[in-house]
Design a protein around this motif. Structure first.
Motif, mmCIF file in Angstrom:
data_model
loop_
_atom_site.group_PDB
_atom_site.id
_atom_site.type_symbol
_atom_site.label_atom_id
_atom_site.label_comp_id
_atom_site.label_asym_id
_atom_site.label_seq_id
_atom_site.Cartn_x
_atom_site.Cartn_y
_atom_site.Cartn_z
ATOM 1 N N ASP A 476 -38.834 52.917 -25.269
ATOM 2 C CA ASP A 476 -37.538 52.700 -24.640
ATOM 3 C C ASP A 476 -36.446 52.868 -25.688
ATOM 4 O O ASP A 476 -36.592 52.429 -26.828
ATOM 5 N N VAL A 477 -35.345 53.489 -25.263
ATOM 6 C CA VAL A 477 -34.185 53.670 -26.136
ATOM 7 C C VAL A 477 -32.964 53.153 -25.396
ATOM 8 O O VAL A 477 -32.680 53.574 -24.270
ATOM 9 N N THR A 478 -32.254 52.230 -25.993
ATOM 10 C CA THR A 478 -30.999 51.740 -25.430
ATOM 11 C C THR A 478 -29.884 51.988 -26.433
ATOM 12 O O THR A 478 -30.089 51.894 -27.651
ATOM 13 N N ALA A 479 -28.709 52.310 -25.919
ATOM 14 C CA ALA A 479 -27.596 52.655 -26.810
ATOM 15 C C ALA A 479 -26.282 52.282 -26.162
ATOM 16 O O ALA A 479 -26.145 52.224 -24.931
ATOM 17 N N GLY A 480 -25.290 52.036 -26.989
ATOM 18 C CA GLY A 480 -23.929 51.810 -26.552
ATOM 19 C C GLY A 480 -22.965 52.450 -27.532
ATOM 20 O O GLY A 480 -23.257 52.547 -28.727
ATOM 21 N N TYR A 481 -21.822 52.931 -27.035
ATOM 22 C CA TYR A 481 -20.874 53.602 -27.929
ATOM 23 C C TYR A 481 -19.447 53.260 -27.523
ATOM 24 O O TYR A 481 -19.159 52.841 -26.393
ATOM 25 N N THR A 482 -18.549 53.428 -28.449
ATOM 26 C CA THR A 482 -17.114 53.394 -28.191
ATOM 27 C C THR A 482 -16.485 54.601 -28.871
ATOM 28 O O THR A 482 -16.974 55.080 -29.909
ATOM 29 N N ASP A 483 -15.410 55.093 -28.271
ATOM 30 C CA ASP A 483 -14.733 56.277 -28.783
ATOM 31 C C ASP A 483 -13.238 56.101 -28.538
ATOM 32 O O ASP A 483 -12.824 55.847 -27.400
ATOM 33 N N VAL A 484 -12.433 56.231 -29.591
ATOM 34 C CA VAL A 484 -10.987 56.064 -29.478
ATOM 35 C C VAL A 484 -10.320 57.247 -30.165
ATOM 36 O O VAL A 484 -10.670 57.608 -31.292
ATOM 37 N N SER A 485 -9.348 57.841 -29.479
ATOM 38 C CA SER A 485 -8.579 58.925 -30.090
ATOM 39 C C SER A 485 -7.118 58.783 -29.708
ATOM 40 O O SER A 485 -6.785 58.327 -28.607
ATOM 41 N N THR A 486 -6.245 59.181 -30.614
ATOM 42 C CA THR A 486 -4.812 59.116 -30.346
ATOM 43 C C THR A 486 -4.075 59.962 -31.372
ATOM 44 O O THR A 486 -4.668 60.417 -32.369
ATOM 45 N N LYS A 487 -2.791 60.160 -31.129
ATOM 46 C CA LYS A 487 -1.917 60.813 -32.096
ATOM 47 C C LYS A 487 -1.051 59.740 -32.764
ATOM 48 O O LYS A 487 -0.252 59.087 -32.101
ATOM 49 N N ILE A 488 -1.239 59.601 -34.079
ATOM 50 C CA ILE A 488 -0.459 58.615 -34.831
ATOM 51 C C ILE A 488 1.014 59.025 -34.842
ATOM 52 O O ILE A 488 1.905 58.213 -34.565
ATOM 53 N N ILE A 489 1.254 60.269 -35.177
ATOM 54 C CA ILE A 489 2.565 60.899 -35.054
ATOM 55 C C ILE A 489 2.368 62.205 -34.304
ATOM 56 O O ILE A 489 1.243 62.548 -33.929
ATOM 57 N N LYS A 490 3.420 62.939 -34.073
ATOM 58 C CA LYS A 490 3.358 64.102 -33.192
ATOM 59 C C LYS A 490 2.254 65.082 -33.572
ATOM 60 O O LYS A 490 1.538 65.589 -32.713
ATOM 61 N N ASN A 491 2.095 65.364 -34.845
ATOM 62 C CA ASN A 491 1.156 66.402 -35.286
ATOM 63 C C ASN A 491 -0.112 65.848 -35.924
ATOM 64 O O ASN A 491 -0.863 66.595 -36.546
ATOM 65 N N TRP A 492 -0.350 64.570 -35.804
ATOM 66 C CA TRP A 492 -1.500 63.960 -36.481
ATOM 67 C C TRP A 492 -2.372 63.223 -35.462
ATOM 68 O O TRP A 492 -1.953 62.252 -34.853
ATOM 69 N N GLN A 493 -3.587 63.697 -35.293
ATOM 70 C CA GLN A 493 -4.535 63.092 -34.362
ATOM 71 C C GLN A 493 -5.701 62.474 -35.126
ATOM 72 O O GLN A 493 -6.191 63.045 -36.103
ATOM 73 N N VAL A 494 -6.147 61.313 -34.683
ATOM 74 C CA VAL A 494 -7.278 60.617 -35.283
ATOM 75 C C VAL A 494 -8.269 60.240 -34.185
ATOM 76 O O VAL A 494 -7.862 59.722 -33.141
#
Length: 830
Positions: A476-494
């Protein structure tokens, strides 16, 4: 690991990140009265192709249909949880390849088509036995085990057969991608970046996501027939795909195809018979039928039901070494085979997968996707045109066909994914937040062969699996994830991702990924990623055993937990762990030119490989302890097992470029170039329980130098009125191998596990040409040739040619061994 991920996040948040745009940039709109703007091409070598959108217009528009390639404006779903992400805006490098491009290569195998289009993708050209019937790919100089295959974003089950032929892929259990019908493929997204934190185990090198077509109407026919210049290897693939619209805007697609492939044999003069009669270097004969569907039904405005499935059946036979009637193990059958014989490995393979899911935006303000996928692979293995000396001696007769074993692999995967965007006044863009969970149940079964096939010496050519090595395993394999993305300023994405996984057999892991991209202006952008990865050993790697006999030797692979494996010093397998770094830059110096460079480093600890090789009496004793009997002690014999044999570092770079030339009344040309540089070094080698190194010089070079140091694809496609003409050159960089001695050396060096000939295969060039014509807006014909110069690799020295007939190095992953291939192709749309 959690501390490392936090440090990385802090580092990238504090500094201007390394991130870049894709190697393609946006399409521009054509103002009235102006010439059409150039279509964007992917960062791969395109073949002439027609998009599904263009195809649907062809029925009503009388002007000739050009052959566009996949666009960087394509919305992608790989490597991102943002539903509006385009390839050119991706934080990680994603190459998009259209289904039309794949079909236009003239290759009947999806594997071969992909490797002609993406430099970082390679495959082993020839295997032996059942390994010769598996179509697998690997990415960025790693193995197929470290490349995750998805279909519509859902994990694809692996094959049940272990690739046990020598070489970089030895011991892997890859996904057989040829079991996916190309007639059902809309496009493929290749994520060239580590993504285990997003998708789980196996995604260390990257991800190949096969996206099925979503057409709502029409019928398409495709026929592809070709063969090698030498007159063998005839291949035919015919497919049909139909689509209809369902109520409320849904769709249903169904496709089917049949592929036939005949033997092609390349070998030299057998030093026993002095003629060319040994077919061991060969393509298997295959007959494959595949059917698949993809559908989506709108239950209401906020809830959709979707499902897709594939069902494949393949019969294949692989030719083995010629036996002269008397060989070293004493297997003589003068009545049955007075002129000698060639054992034939026969595979009857069934592969299936079905996914059912619901998606919508009605769950507490979140978009949701809940799905279940069940898939499996079953392979019955037999050997024909042979006999058993032990059975003949005891019972006075011998069968000529034997059931060797049956492998079964199943995988049941359940996913729940939630996503929501949050707008804040502080950040330049919305926060895309995703969270999800996965439960997977895996099982693997090895069935025993017939009694006559494993009785003492077993069938000549391949020993059957005895009852003592038959097994059924699961986890058996169980997993959980989180993922967050945004633009800190207009041209910068993280982008930030974290994942937790628990395996009932190998324990827990926590992994993370931080990606960032900064657009300086329209001409310059940067991107970069730091991530950790994880790959659990497959159940097959833990339990697989085999014994293959050639006319003068035997080679065994023993399960880690088998009696023979323990004699050789095998340890229980533990997971691989990795740390990856990548940095990229995009340049758009002029409107029609797009360049990208992506450098990467992948460190893998406790890499799972076939190692622990022993020879002679030690090997024979270990095999017999596991019930694999090879009675002649005068033959050379080796035995080995899967092990966490080494820690490696892989460094490389992908360079891509496209340029558009407008020729006015004479059409236009899409130029493209794609290059991959790659080098793997071993940082440490483990020792077995007997205190011996797990890898010898040959096994080390499997990891470091059997794949080309570089691979370049460059050329272009000219489209003029109804005509399209494509030329591409592929350059395969050098490989360096450590080859086993067989001839003209002292007896102690023959099939030695310590003495090898180091040999360099020089770079090789292959030219592919195709010319197509739109006979009508519905009918397109194409005549093409791959490797039109009929180039072959250099022949290896005689001292390392097994029986004198294996004149090419079949273990390396450079150019093919079968020379030029020509084909005729037809596409018709209703």
């Amino acid at each position: 690991m959690k501390k490392n991920v936090l440090l990385v996040a802090t580092f990238l948040t504090a500094l201007v990140p390394l991130g870049s745009a894709m190697a393609q940039s946006a399409q521009t709109t054509t103002p009235p009265g102006q010439k059409p703007a150039p279509r964007r091409t992917p960062s791969v070598a395109p073949a002439p192709a027609r998009s599904s959108a263009s195809a649907s217009r062809a029925a009503v528009v009388r002007r000739p249909v050009a052959h566009p390639v996949a666009s960087d404006e394509q919305v992608i779903v790989t490597g991102t949880r943002d539903p509006h992400q385009h390839a050119r805006d991706s934080v990680s490098p994603v190459v998009v390849i259209s289904g039309a491009q794949l079909r236009a290569t003239g290759q009947a195998d999806l594997r071969d088509a992909l490797t002609m289009l993406v430099p970082s993708l390679t495959h082993q050209t020839v295997g032996t036995g059942t390994a010769n019937t598996i179509d697998s790919i690997n990415l960025r100089g790693l193995t197929s085990n470290q490349t995750l295959i998805l279909v519509n974003g859902k994990r694809r089950h692996p094959t049940s057969t272990v690739y046990y032929a020598p070489g970089p892929q030895q011991g892997t259990t890859p996904v057989d991608i040829d079991m996916i019908p190309t007639s059902e493929i809309d496009h493929i997204e290749v994520l060239e970046d580590g993504a285990a934190a997003q998708y789980g185990s196996d995604a260390i090198a990257g991800v190949v996501n096969v996206i099925l077509t979503r057409r709502k109407h029409g019928v398409q026919f495709h026929a592809d027939n070709g063969g090698y210049y030498k007159g063998d290897g005839f291949t035919s693939r015919e497919s049909i795909n139909g689509a209809t619209e369902l109520p409320n805007g849904g769709f249903f697609n169904i496709g089917a195809e049949v592929k036939f492939q005949d033997h092609a044999v390349r070998g030299g003069y057998d030093n026993r018979t002095k003629v060319v009669d040994n077919p061991i270097i060969s393509i298997p004969r295959e007959l494959q039928e595949v059917i698949g569907y993809n559908m989506e039904y709108n239950i209401n405005d906020t809830l959709k039901l979707y499902s897709f499935s594939t069902d494949s059946h393949k019969n294949a036979d692989a030719l083995q070494n010629y036996r002269t009637g008397t060989n070293v193990s004493g297997a003589t059958f003068p009545t049955l085979y007075p002129n000698g014989y060639v054992p034939i490995i026969e595979n009857a393979e069934n592969d299936y997968s079905v996914t059912l899911g619901f998606k919508g935006d009605t769950f507490l303000g979140f978009d949701f996707d809940a799905s279940t996928t069940y898939g499996g692979n079953h392979n019955d293995v037999e050997i024909a045109n042979t006999g058993s000396q032990s059975y003949l001696s005891t019972y006075g007769y011998t069968p000529t066909q034997f059931h060797q074993t049956a492998y079964t692999d199943t995988q049941w995967t359940n996913n729940l994914d939630l996503r929501r965007s949050f707008h804040t006044p502080v950040l330049a863009g919305p926060i895309n937040f995703a969270i999800g969970a996965e439960y997977r149940y895996e099982s693997y079964k090895i069935g025993a062969g017939d009694y006559n096939a494993y009785y003492i010496s077993g069938a000549q050519g391949q020993h059957a699996i005895p009852p003592g090595l038959a097994s059924t395993s699961n986890r058996d394999v169980t997993a959980g994830y989180t993922d967050v993305s945004t633009k800190i300023i207009k041209n910068w994405q993280v982008d930030l991702a974290g994942r937790f996984e628990h395996y009932t057999d190998v324990g827990n892991t926590e992994i993370g990924k931080v990606s960032s991209r900064y657009d300086v202006n329209k001409m310059l952008a940067f991107r970069g990623t730091i991530s950790s990865g994880f790959r659990a050993p497959t159940l097959a790697e833990e339990h697989f055993s085999s014994l293959t006999e050639s006319p003068t030797s035997a080679s065994g692979v023993l399960a880690v937990d088998s009696p023979g494996g323990r004699i050789l010093g095998a340890r229980p397998l533990k997971p691989e762990r990795s740390t990856s770094f990548s940095a990229g830059i995009l340049l758009n110096p002029v409107r029609s030119m797009h360049l990208s460079l992506d450098a990467y480093q992948i460190d893998i600890r406790d890499r799972i490989v076939v190692g622990g090789v022993y020879s002679g009496t030690n090997a024979i004793a270990a095999m017999e302890a596991s019930g694999l009997y090879f009675p002649s002690t005068s033959a050379t014999a080796t035995a080995q097992y899967e092990t966490n044999g080494a820690s490696t570092r892989t460094r490389g770079m992908d360079i891509t470029g496209t340029y558009f030339t407008d020729l006015g009344r004479y059409g236009h040309i899409n130029w493209d170039v794609a290059v991959n540089f790659n080098q793997t070094n071993i940082r440490s080698i483990a020792r077995d329980l007997n205190g011996n190194p797990e890898l010898n010089a040959q096994q080390q070079s499997f990891l470091t130098s059997y794949m080309p140091r570089n691979k370049e694809i460059f050329g272009g496609t000219w489209v003029w009125k109804n005509l399209d003409f494509t030329v591409h050159e592929i350059r395969y960089g050098r490989t360096t191998s450590n080859n086993t001695y067989w001839n003209d050396v002292p007896a102690s060096m023959i099939n030695s596990v310590h003495s090898f000939l180091r040999w360099v295969q020089s770079p090789k060039f292959q030219t592919n040409v195709a010319i197509g014509y739109n006979v009508t807006p519905r009918l397109h014909l194409q005549l093409g040739g791959n490797n039109i110069g009929n180039a072959y690799p250099r022949k290896i020295p005689y001292s390392v040619q097994y029986l004198g007939s294996e004149i090419y190095n079949t273990d390396v992953q450079q150019m093919g061994l079968f020379g030029g291939y020509y084909y005729l192709q037809l596409d018709y749309k209703l």
